[in-house]
Design an enzyme around this catalytic site. Structure first.
Site, PDB file in Angstrom:
ATOM      1  N   SER A  89       0.826  -1.205   0.000  1.00  0.00           N
ATOM      2  CA  SER A  89       0.000   0.000   0.000  1.00  0.00           C
ATOM      3  C   SER A  89       0.867   1.265   0.000  1.00  0.00           C
ATOM      4  O   SER A  89       1.692   1.439  -0.886  1.00  0.00           O
ATOM      5  CB  SER A  89      -0.965  -0.032   1.183  1.00  0.00           C
ATOM      6  OG  SER A  89      -1.974   0.927   1.053  1.00  0.00           O
ATOM      7  N   ASP A 143      -8.484  -5.504  -5.992  1.00  0.00           N
ATOM      8  CA  ASP A 143      -8.209  -4.319  -5.180  1.00  0.00           C
ATOM      9  C   ASP A 143      -8.989  -3.131  -5.734  1.00  0.00           C
ATOM     10  O   ASP A 143      -8.823  -2.768  -6.896  1.00  0.00           O
ATOM     11  CB  ASP A 143      -6.706  -4.025  -5.196  1.00  0.00           C
ATOM     12  CG  ASP A 143      -6.323  -2.842  -4.329  1.00  0.00           C
ATOM     13  OD1 ASP A 143      -7.200  -2.282  -3.633  1.00  0.00           O
ATOM     14  OD2 ASP A 143      -5.138  -2.476  -4.339  1.00  0.00           O
ATOM     15  N   HIS A 175      -6.659  -5.874  -1.793  1.00  0.00           N
ATOM     16  CA  HIS A 175      -5.630  -4.883  -1.508  1.00  0.00           C
ATOM     17  C   HIS A 175      -4.496  -5.467  -0.667  1.00  0.00           C
ATOM     18  O   HIS A 175      -3.369  -4.987  -0.721  1.00  0.00           O
ATOM     19  CB  HIS A 175      -6.256  -3.682  -0.795  1.00  0.00           C
ATOM     20  CG  HIS A 175      -5.318  -2.537  -0.593  1.00  0.00           C
ATOM     21  ND1 HIS A 175      -4.710  -1.877  -1.646  1.00  0.00           N
ATOM     22  CD2 HIS A 175      -4.854  -1.934   0.535  1.00  0.00           C
ATOM     23  CE1 HIS A 175      -3.927  -0.909  -1.168  1.00  0.00           C
ATOM     24  NE2 HIS A 175      -3.993  -0.932   0.143  1.00  0.00           N
TER      25      HIS A 175
END
Length: 401
Positions: A160, A322, A378
């Site tokens: 991330s 994601d 994600h």
């Protein structure tokens, strides 16, 4: 199977051939709450990055390799937010333990990445530059504590918003090597999962999701961005306090893992075992971490270019479910990066694990690789842990050697 040493989770194991004086034994974890017996050692503690300001400390959790620890490379794992704890990732995805369903005990798991994690414990305004300076100081001081690891191969990895943290830190370590003879961080490569490389990609995805789900920003669940198909965990901390088991499994993914991570780390017995006596742990909530909004929109293209120009290999993987950072947006950004450096796409093919197709693989020259992961959200390390392990061990570490 040989596991890489981790720095954010540590276990109880006999390290043959290494004197205990080489380690800060005050940071040794005796045993975590509900932990099964294991044959590796773990350490945790604080590293002050500004001795004049008590709040400027990083919390680290270090897990040694299970087999032949002194021959394995060292990996630093950073997570995003910005402001979430990398230690949390150690118990939701990349570490050697998983929780029991009531979050009061741990179980070992087969797949895990070896890494080093730390928690940022301050709450004033921060940005990419200030965070990077703090991380560099942390690295220098951590190596001073663990001199035995300084000569080992070093990999930086994360997910991330670590798409900012990891490349910036990598460049800082290389710059430090040039300036100071005693530094010589032995950086061998980067591994990034669903990385934030440009905030505009995230903003465009958010608008697209509002349209796809036929809702507006006020009614839209932010959790849905992390996984566009699976519903988030509907349980809460009170359920765990009452001793309930809170799994919510959807397409082989337990969506309640983050809840159990937060619950476990805020048990007083756990914080005592971790030597976490300075503050309550905030594992997955970045709202109290004030980050410079302008820095969130910075394009990481130049940082990645600089690393590739210094022959540092980069492997990036992305879950195709994601809703925050889409695979196509990341691929397009990497294509732009390759074009800027006049690097050709040399290979485009499917990749497999356990004889099953797991996604697409793109190779740009000899140093840049991008892989998509079918069914990954994600947090690929959590939603598709075996594929993430395969990417890290086979496509990243082996490839870089």
């Amino acid at each position: 199977m040989e596991f890489q040493r981790i720095i954010f989770i540590s276990f109880l194991f006999l390290l043959l051939g290494v004197d205990s004086s080489d380690f800060p034994m005050n940071d040794l974890i005796t045993k975590l709450l509900g932990q099964p017996n294991v044959n590796f050692r773990q350490f945790a503690g604080y590293t002050d990055v500004d001795e004049n300001v008590a709040s400027q400390s990083l919390f680290y959790y270090f897990v040694e390799a299970e087999k032949d620890p002194m021959t394995q490379p060292l990996t630093i794992w950073l997570t995003g937010g910005p402001g979430c704890s990398s230690v949390g990732d150690g118990f939701r995805s990349v570490g050697p333990f998983i929780f029991t369903k009531d979050a009061h005990a741990l179980q070992t798991k087969f797949f895990f990445l070896g890494t080093k994690n730390h928690k940022m414990l301050y709450d004033y305004n921060n940005g990419d530059d200030s965070t990077n300076n703090i991380l560099l100081i942390f690295m220098q001081k951590w190596y001073a504590k663990y001199l035995v690891f300084k000569s080992k191969d070093l990999y930086l990895a994360g997910s991330s918003f670590a798409g900012h943290f990891v490349p910036n830190l990598a460049n800082a370590l290389l710059d430090d090597n040039k300036q100071f003879e005693q530094s010589k961080f032995n950086l061998k490569g980067l591994v990034l999962g669903n990385p934030m490389l440009l905030q505009k990609c995230k903003n465009l995805t958010f608008e697209a999701n509002l349209t796809a789900f036929k809702t507006d920003a006020h009614n839209y669940s932010p959790q849905k961005l992390f996984d566009v198909f699976r519903a988030p965990c509907a349980e809460n901390e009170q359920d765990l306090n009452l001793g309930k088991r809170v799994p919510k499994v959807s397409s082989e993914v337990d969506m309640c893992i983050p809840l159990r991570v937060e619950f476990y780390f805020n048990l007083s017995e756990v914080q005592k075992a971790f030597h976490g006596n300075r503050t309550n742990f905030i594992i997955l909530n970045s709202t109290s971490f004030k980050y410079n909004e302008a820095d969130k929109d910075l394009d990481m293209l130049l940082a990645l270019q600089n690393l590739l120009q210094q022959s540092i290999p980069i492997t990036i993987f992305s879950g195709d479910q994601d809703g925050i950072i889409p695979t196509m947006g990341t691929l397009q950004h990497l294509e732009k990066l390759a074009e800027e450096l006049n690097i050709k796409l040399t290979k485009e093919e499917t990749w497999s694990f356990n004889n099953k197709e797991r996604g697409l693989k793109y190779e740009f020259g000899d140093l840049l690789k991008f892989l998509t992961v079918k069914g990954g959200n994600h947090h690929v390390t959590s939603s598709r842990p075996s594929q993430a392990f395969s990417i890290f061990k086979i496509f990243a570490i082996n490839w870089m050697h």
